[in-house]
Write a protein that holds these residues in place. Structure first.
Motif, PDB file in Angstrom:
ATOM      1  N   SER A 151      32.539  45.142  32.786  1.00 54.52           N
ATOM      2  CA  SER A 151      33.635  45.838  33.597  1.00 54.52           C
ATOM      3  C   SER A 151      33.276  45.402  35.135  1.00 54.52           C
ATOM      4  CB  SER A 151      33.913  47.314  33.405  1.00 54.52           C
ATOM      5  OG  SER A 151      34.179  47.638  32.208  1.00 54.52           O
ATOM      6  N   ARG A 172      44.022  44.502  41.897  1.00 52.04           N
ATOM      7  CA  ARG A 172      44.659  43.645  40.891  1.00 52.04           C
ATOM      8  C   ARG A 172      45.277  44.496  39.672  1.00 52.04           C
ATOM      9  NH1 ARG A 172      39.446  40.714  38.101  1.00 52.04           N
ATOM     10  NH2 ARG A 172      39.120  42.808  37.387  1.00 52.04           N
ATOM     11  N   SER A 173      44.053  45.278  39.173  1.00 48.48           N
ATOM     12  CA  SER A 173      44.669  45.986  37.986  1.00 48.48           C
ATOM     13  C   SER A 173      45.492  47.431  38.415  1.00 48.48           C
ATOM     14  CB  SER A 173      43.466  46.765  37.337  1.00 48.48           C
ATOM     15  OG  SER A 173      42.576  45.843  36.694  1.00 48.48           O
ATOM     16  N   GLU A 174      45.386  47.894  39.644  1.00 52.98           N
ATOM     17  CA  GLU A 174      46.087  48.713  40.379  1.00 52.98           C
ATOM     18  C   GLU A 174      47.457  48.472  40.383  1.00 52.98           C
ATOM     19  OE1 GLU A 174      41.932  49.574  41.796  1.00 52.98           O
ATOM     20  OE2 GLU A 174      43.204  47.762  41.282  1.00 52.98           O
ATOM     21  N   ARG A 223      49.044  48.533  37.130  1.00 56.85           N
ATOM     22  CA  ARG A 223      49.222  49.937  36.481  1.00 56.85           C
ATOM     23  C   ARG A 223      50.396  50.465  37.000  1.00 56.85           C
ATOM     24  NH1 ARG A 223      44.846  53.171  34.708  1.00 56.85           N
ATOM     25  NH2 ARG A 223      45.906  55.004  35.830  1.00 56.85           N
ATOM     26  N   ASN A 261      45.990  47.294  28.309  1.00 61.20           N
ATOM     27  CA  ASN A 261      45.153  47.739  29.301  1.00 61.20           C
ATOM     28  C   ASN A 261      43.532  47.326  28.997  1.00 61.20           C
ATOM     29  OD1 ASN A 261      43.225  49.903  30.590  1.00 61.20           O
ATOM     30  ND2 ASN A 261      45.368  50.365  31.440  1.00 61.20           N
ATOM     31  N   GLU A 262      42.877  47.277  30.116  1.00 52.70           N
ATOM     32  CA  GLU A 262      41.569  46.760  30.158  1.00 52.70           C
ATOM     33  C   GLU A 262      40.710  47.838  29.327  1.00 52.70           C
ATOM     34  OE1 GLU A 262      38.944  46.783  33.789  1.00 52.70           O
ATOM     35  OE2 GLU A 262      40.357  48.545  34.473  1.00 52.70           O
ATOM     36  N   ASP A 298      45.497  42.666  30.801  1.00 57.32           N
ATOM     37  CA  ASP A 298      44.223  43.164  31.669  1.00 57.32           C
ATOM     38  C   ASP A 298      42.824  43.165  30.997  1.00 57.32           C
ATOM     39  OD1 ASP A 298      42.531  44.178  33.858  1.00 57.32           O
ATOM     40  OD2 ASP A 298      43.664  46.123  34.307  1.00 57.32           O
ATOM     41  N   GLU A 299      42.295  41.992  31.273  1.00 58.01           N
ATOM     42  CA  GLU A 299      40.927  41.539  30.656  1.00 58.01           C
ATOM     43  C   GLU A 299      41.165  41.526  29.123  1.00 58.01           C
ATOM     44  OE1 GLU A 299      38.352  40.794  32.431  1.00 58.01           O
ATOM     45  OE2 GLU A 299      38.485  42.062  34.348  1.00 58.01           O
ATOM     46  N   ILE A 330      44.897  39.436  33.875  1.00 55.62           N
ATOM     47  CA  ILE A 330      43.983  39.537  34.747  1.00 55.62           C
ATOM     48  C   ILE A 330      42.778  39.293  34.213  1.00 55.62           C
ATOM     49  CG2 ILE A 330      42.842  41.260  36.091  1.00 55.62           C
ATOM     50  CD1 ILE A 330      45.463  43.097  36.134  1.00 55.62           C
TER      51      ILE A 330
END
Length: 506
Positions: free
Chosen positions: A178, A298-300, A303, A340-341, A426-427, A457
């Motif tokens: 992470s 990026r993740s934000e 989401r 989701n990651e 995401d990941e 991502i």
């Protein structure tokens, strides 16, 4: 070049002939592991190879059926993690289970709190924690609640906690999964300091470039057996992958060029927590890569698009029409799905069956009147599992029982059954082995070939560069650059240039 215990060598840990079975499943069969004092020893193998089982035997979560473990030259057996810690062995687990309502200090010193008589001495405890956090350049103080941290920051707290025990052996299971490149570099500097103090580290990672950068030796497991060991000087990437999977993996990034069609999804001037004034579009058949440091927004952004966080400003367009999304259910109905990651907390109901997990988003369409059409549900879930080559004895087994790669495939199966138009990943290969990683990359190309718009991502630059048709680079909540696949193939843009943009350069 394998190696065996040498009387002239000083090993901090020796595992000889370790076997462990769970019912009819042989998780470990006569495995070996030798770790020298002051060395970083990589442990490689696909998910399900037995790495985690051996580590759990070492820290006392499991007891081996056969074999012997020596620690600092003496017979060793721990009945639980507390005994292992007292003996001088600590472990950083890949899957985090933080208590959200504890402060950072309380999390670090859990079960070894500072006391003054029979009372807790919070002031002294916070002071100790702040001193440790300062050494790690951690951006929050000891009184911050764990729930206020990102996944990467929680990971860093776990690393800080493990180091704070002053252990002579630290097991690190995917410690950088992470972390961004800057945080990883800082972790590596800490690992080098620990090496100089004679601390031994077992380093489990699927990121091959990290293994070659930080490790001294590597042991390889496959299907619960010991394959062999190498010094990193004598090892090469292709050889290690071949040892891990028992075959040659030709291409970890099997990008297939797909026909890119019209714009499917578009955002204009999007702002929210952690990002500002974001505009981009993604087309049918396109894999759009999103790069940047952890915490760059990026993740934000994703989401918020998926309805997990509020959008304060901006517009979303799907197939040319404006849409409003305030919660994930609305996104799913519109045809936008997100992997989701953090699959354990946001992707899976771990103690539900694989079938129940895959079927969850599409339950309304599998109803027969007021009742669930079980036949249809089972057929759809089996078909999707077969399509993704999901490895499980039965789809009625709990998702918890699956390897990391197969858990990720279960999450993918769940969203693909919902027939999305836009798939956000995401990941997508976080914490999965090289074989599963290649399979997931192949699936991404299949999704794009079927006309899905894919947004990916990733913190791994080789993955972003290898799998994307186009890359957007984030820095401090804004898009700072765009890179086309043609620029990567021609050599005009490389990892260093993308990283420079992620740090705010041009």
């Amino acid at each position: 070049m394998t190696y065996k215990a040498d009387e002239q060598e000083k090993y901090v840990l020796e595992c000889h002939g370790i076997s462990k079975a769970f019912g009819g499943t042989q998780a470990l069969c006569n495995v070996e592991l030798l770790v020298r004092q002051g060395e970083v020893h990589a442990l490689l193998g696909e998910n399900g190879a037995g790495k985690s089982t051996l580590m759990k035997c070492i820290i006392g979560l499991h007891q081996q059926d056969k074999g012997e473990i020596l620690f600092e030259g003496k017979p060793y057996s721990a009945k639980g993690p507390t005994e292992a810690l007292n003996a001088g062995i600590s472990m950083i687990h890949q899957e985090l289970n933080p208590e959200p309502h504890l402060t950072i200090a309380e999390s670090i010193f859990l079960k070894r709190e500072n006391t003054k008589g029979i009372l807790l001495d919070k002031r002294a405890q916070n002071k100790r924690a702040d001193e440790i956090l300062k050494k790690f350049n951690f951006p929050y103080n000891s009184k911050t609640l764990m729930k206020e941290l990102t996944l990467a920051q929680m990971q860093m707290v776990e690393i800080i906690k493990a180091v704070s025990y002053n252990s002579r052996l630290i097991i690190m299971d995917e410690p950088t999964s992470s972390l961004d490149s800057e945080e990883t570099a800082h972790l590596f500097s800490i690992i080098r300091e620990l090496k100089e103090k004679g601390v031994a580290i077992i380093y489990i990672s699927h990121r091959m470039e990290e293994i070659f950068e930080i490790c001294d030796y590597v042991s390889v497991f496959r299907d619960g057996t010991y394959v062999g060991a190498r010094s990193m000087e004598a090892a090469d990437r292709d050889g290690l992958i071949s040892m891990m999977v028992g075959r040659k993996v030709e291409n970890v990034f099997p990008k297939v060029e797909c026909e890119i069609g019209e714009v499917v999804f578009k955002v204009e001037g999007l702002s929210g927590k952690g990002f500002d004034d974001i505009s981009f579009e993604v087309r049918k058949g396109e894999i759009l890569g999103i790069s940047g440091l952890v915490g760059s927004g990026r993740s934000e952004t994703m989401r918020a698009i998926f309805g997990m966080d509020p959008i304060t400003e901006g517009k979303l367009y799907l197939e040319g029409r404006e849409i409003k999304i305030k919660k994930p259910g609305q996104a799913i109905k519109q045809g936008i799905c997100m992997v989701n990651e953090d699959r354990k907390n946001f992707g899976l109901a771990l103690h539900r069956s694989i079938r129940e997990n895959i079927a969850l988003p599409t339950l309304p369409i599998m109803q027969k009147g007021m009742l669930l059409n079980k036949k249809k549900e089972e057929k759809n879930c089996l078909n999707m599992g077969n399509l993704l080559k999901l490895k499980a004895a039965s789809i009625e087994h709990d998702a918890f029982s699956l390897s990391g790669g197969n858990q990720q495939k279960t999450v993918l199966a769940k969203w693909l059954l919902a027939n999305p138009k836009v798939l956000i990943l995401d990941e997508p290969t976080r914490g999965v082995d090289v074989g599963a990683k290649s399979e997931i990359h192949n699936l991404m190309c299949q999704f794009a070939a079927k006309g899905l718009a894919v947004i990916m991502i990733s913190s791994e630059l080789p993955e972003i560069m290898g799998m994307s048709d186009r890359i957007l680079v984030y820095h401090e909540g804004k898009i700072r650059g765009e890179v086309l696949r043609e620029e990567i193939l021609s050599g005009e843009t490389d990892q260093e240039k993308i990283l420079a943009k992620a740090f705010g350069g041009m």
